[in-house]
Write an enzyme that holds these catalytic residues in place. Structure first.
Site, PDB file in Angstrom:
ATOM      1  N   TYR A 205      -2.294  -1.431  10.557  1.00 47.70           N
ATOM      2  CA  TYR A 205      -2.190  -1.541   9.100  1.00 47.70           C
ATOM      3  C   TYR A 205      -0.839  -1.025   8.611  1.00 47.70           C
ATOM      4  O   TYR A 205      -0.160  -1.668   7.808  1.00 47.70           O
ATOM      5  CB  TYR A 205      -3.332  -0.753   8.456  1.00 47.70           C
TER       6      TYR A 205
ATOM      7  N   SER B  66       0.860  -1.172   0.000  1.00 47.79           N
ATOM      8  CA  SER B  66       0.000   0.000   0.000  1.00 47.79           C
ATOM      9  C   SER B  66       0.894   1.218   0.000  1.00 47.79           C
ATOM     10  O   SER B  66       2.093   1.130   0.294  1.00 47.79           O
ATOM     11  CB  SER B  66      -0.886  -0.008   1.260  1.00 47.79           C
TER      12      SER B  66
END
Length: 274
Positions: free
Chosen positions: A169, A156
């Protein structure tokens, strides 16, 4: 008598431009985690369209059934496999014999660190970092034996940047970046590449489910979250489509990408240009 003509300059030869080779993965077996929806679903369908047999792994049985229903007529086949990646032994076993591994599965919770549930932090790290390690571990013996393999880790922009309220995350994605680079260094002598793909916010259920939490965390109205929070740092003011990410994944899995390893491909609309 006609005067002899002076020969003109010899015609210049045109440079040789070989035709682009099709991205054919016929005969390859790919494993894609989180395949029931979003990026994973798009990757599974795209790899199957290129000829690979795809082991589509997810804990969502209904989503896998829908994926399989959409795959008839593709060059390869989609083989649904219901699996919870917190079962790490099962995850490692599932990767045995895979030529291509796409580590995509993920989950998200938006909370300040002091309010972040420790059990959720543990689950996020298990699914998004420890499970990829076990999947890579399970896939490498076969890849090494045939001296060919592709590992694509769906990271990401948060593998390259941090955002507030996403401690688990961000930690998992940063860890995945390091794992991917280590796999690249170890795999290089064996013909195995390992790369991270780093999209910005993608039009997926995972992103859509963040809207309410993001609104509360940033004290903005839900209808303002997309523009004021999610796309604030992106030069291109739209979400990435899952199919765009899948195209990049397909190329990285191809023979033509054999020299791309140990790096991160940002598909972030210019976010990391800041």
């Amino acid at each position: 008598m006609t005067a002899p003509t002076t020969p003109g300059p010899a015609p210049r030869s045109r440079p040789h431009h070989p035709r682009t080779v099709g991205l054919d993965l016929g005969g390859r077996t790919a494993l894609v985690t989180g395949a029931a929806g979003g990026i994973g679903r798009a990757c599974a369908l795209r790899l199957a369209a290129a000829g690979a047999v795809v082991r589509a792994v997810d804990r969502d049985a209904e989503g896998l059934e829908a994926l399989a229903a959409d795959s008839p007529g593709l060059a390869g086949a989609v083989e649904p496999q219901v699996l919870d990646l917190t079962d790490l032994d099962a995850a490692e076993a599932a990767a045995a014999g895979a030529d291509i591994l796409v580590n995509n599965a993920g989950l998200q919770l938006v909370r300040p660190i002091e309010e972040f549930p420790p059990d959720v932090f543990h689950t996020v790290l298990t699914v998004m970092l420890e499970a990829p390690f076990r999947l890579i571990r399970g896939a490498l013996p076969h890849m090494y034996a045939q001296e060919w393999g592709r590992i694509v880790n769906i990271s990401s922009v948060h593998g390259l940047r941090a955002s507030a309220f996403k401690s688990a995350y961000v930690a998992a994605k940063h860890g995945l970046e390091g794992l991917s680079k280590t796999a690249a260094l170890e795999g290089a002598p064996h013909g195995v590449t390992s790369v991270c793909v780093n999209p910005g916010y993608v039009r997926t259920p995972l992103v859509e489910r963040q809207i309410v939490d993001q609104a509360a965390a940033h004290s903005v109205a839900e209808e303002r979250v997309l523009a004021d929070v999610l796309l604030k740092d992106s030069a291109i003011k739209r979400l990435v489509e899952p199919e765009e990410v899948a195209e990049a994944v397909l190329y990285l899995c191809s023979p033509q990408a054999s020299f791309i390893t140990g790096t991160s491909l940002a598909i972030d609309g210019g976010w990391t240009a800041h």
